[in-house]
Design a protein around this motif. Structure first.
Motif, short mmCIF file in Angstrom:
data_model
loop_
_atom_site.label_atom_id
_atom_site.label_comp_id
_atom_site.label_asym_id
_atom_site.label_seq_id
_atom_site.Cartn_x
_atom_site.Cartn_y
_atom_site.Cartn_z
N GLU A 199 0.83 -1.21 0.00
CA GLU A 199 0.00 0.00 0.00
C GLU A 199 0.86 1.25 0.00
O GLU A 199 0.53 2.25 -0.65
N ASN A 200 1.96 1.21 0.70
CA ASN A 200 2.89 2.34 0.75
C ASN A 200 3.52 2.58 -0.63
O ASN A 200 3.62 3.72 -1.09
N LYS A 202 2.23 1.66 -3.52
CA LYS A 202 1.16 2.11 -4.42
C LYS A 202 0.95 3.61 -4.31
O LYS A 202 0.71 4.29 -5.31
N SER A 203 1.01 4.13 -3.08
CA SER A 203 0.78 5.56 -2.88
C SER A 203 1.89 6.41 -3.47
O SER A 203 1.67 7.54 -3.90
N LYS A 204 3.10 5.86 -3.55
CA LYS A 204 4.25 6.59 -4.06
C LYS A 204 4.40 6.44 -5.59
O LYS A 204 4.85 7.37 -6.26
N GLU A 205 4.06 5.28 -6.10
CA GLU A 205 4.29 5.01 -7.52
C GLU A 205 2.96 4.59 -8.17
O GLU A 205 2.70 3.42 -8.40
N LYS A 206 2.16 5.59 -8.47
CA LYS A 206 0.80 5.36 -8.94
C LYS A 206 0.74 4.80 -10.35
O LYS A 206 -0.27 4.24 -10.76
N GLU A 207 1.82 4.96 -11.12
CA GLU A 207 1.82 4.49 -12.51
C GLU A 207 2.08 2.98 -12.60
O GLU A 207 1.82 2.36 -13.63
N ILE A 209 1.53 -0.97 -11.78
CA ILE A 209 0.49 -1.91 -11.36
C ILE A 209 1.13 -2.97 -10.46
O ILE A 209 2.07 -3.65 -10.87
N GLU A 221 -7.05 -3.94 -13.39
CA GLU A 221 -6.30 -2.69 -13.56
C GLU A 221 -5.33 -2.82 -14.74
O GLU A 221 -5.15 -1.88 -15.53
N LYS A 225 -5.27 -0.41 -18.07
CA LYS A 225 -4.05 0.34 -18.39
C LYS A 225 -3.61 0.07 -19.82
O LYS A 225 -3.17 0.97 -20.55
#
Length: 307
Positions: A199-200, A202-207, A209, A221, A225
């Motif tokens: 989760e951490n 994902k929040s930093k690297e949104k691009e 998957i 997803e 994409k």
């Protein structure tokens, strides 16, 4: 590789990151799956159908550092990548930093990911040396002319339609072996890591998957994409102006195309037989709006052509 479907994408990554598992999860392919490197020794194709679009997915042999110089299956893999419409770069959660290394290998091989070709037009001439037309004052003019000479241009008019930020961009323009492709980045085997860490990330690297094909995590997803990256849209045709559109077999077009291109795709001779176009959908001002053939297509557009 024989291409089929509306578009072709490639799975590129380190050995044993789950490319075969992903391919089997989203297509009708049966790619061998194993827990040892280089399980896939050839190219395994599969067909993914999403939103009515048939997308061919090619599972390539694992790519390693040095591929641009021919290591492993380097040259063969790179040739298949260049002929595709989109690249999926894959690694697993234990080797996440390898995404940057794979991108560097492709960059060395002249493959530009998620970049657009600079808008520069080159008109070769028989005399007149090199003329550079740059209304944007991009870089030092004499340096650009010198680079053009070193790249083999002796007589030409070079016109820039946008600002060039770096000399490397200009070299790319003059090079004949550059390929520009959209990119989707995937990190697999996330079920092997703590949820809080994922989760951490994902929040930093949104691009990126974050996926586990075995656990059906990130599959939807991934499909979305790929769909967005390809830039394809569906156009539904009407046989009768007041009838229903055929939504079973959409005409697959690209976002930058217009109704003129739709006509050409239907039939080269049809353009002479029709004089009007009527559209329905989100970008129509009202249902059945009459538009010109230069009108841009949009996803799920319904259209009827008449005389």
């Amino acid at each position: 590789i024989k291409h089929s479907g509306d578009a072709s994408i490639v799975l590129v990554g380190l050995p044993s990151v789950g490319k075969s598992t992903l391919l089997n999860a989203v297509t009708n392919a049966e790619s061998k799956v194993g827990n040892y490197d280089f399980t896939t020794l050839g190219v395994v194709p599969g067909m993914m159908v999403y939103k009515g679009i048939r997308i061919q997915i090619l599972d390539l042999p694992g790519i390693i550092e040095g591929a641009a110089g021919g290591k492993g299956f380097g040259k063969k893999v790179l040739s298949v990548i260049r002929a595709s419409n989109l690249v999926v770069l894959m690694t697993d959660i234990q080797r996440k930093d390898w995404l940057a290394k794979i991108k560097l290998e492709l960059e060395k091989a002249g493959i530009r990911l998620n970049k657009k070709a600079p808008q520069v037009h080159i008109h070769r001439t028989t005399k007149g040396s090199i003329q550079l037309i740059d209304p944007f004052n991009s870089l030092d003019k004499e340096m650009m002319i010198e680079v053009a000479r070193e790249m083999g241009l002796n007589n030409a008019i070079i016109q820039l339609s946008e600002k060039i930020e770096t000399i490397d961009q200009f070299i790319d323009v003059l090079s004949k072996n550059r390929t520009y492709l959209p990119l989707v980045e995937v990190v697999t085997k996330v079920d092997m890591e703590k949820k809080s860490k994922i989760e951490n990330l994902k929040s930093k690297e949104k691009e990126i998957i974050f996926m586990s094909a075995n656990k059906n995590i990130g599959i939807d997803e991934f499909k979305e994409k790929v769909w967005q990256g390809l830039g394809l849209i569906r156009v539904y045709l009407k046989r009768e102006r007041n009838g229903d559109a055929d939504k079973n077999e959409p005409l697959i077009m690209r976002k930058e195309q217009n109704l003129e291109a739709v006509l050409k795709k239907i039939s080269g001779e049809m353009r002479d037989d029709v004089g009007r176009a009527y559209i329905w959908g989100k970008n129509a001002r009202f249902p059945g709006q009459e538009v010109s053939f230069s009108f841009p297509v949009f996803d799920e557009m319904e259209v009827w052509f008449g005389r």
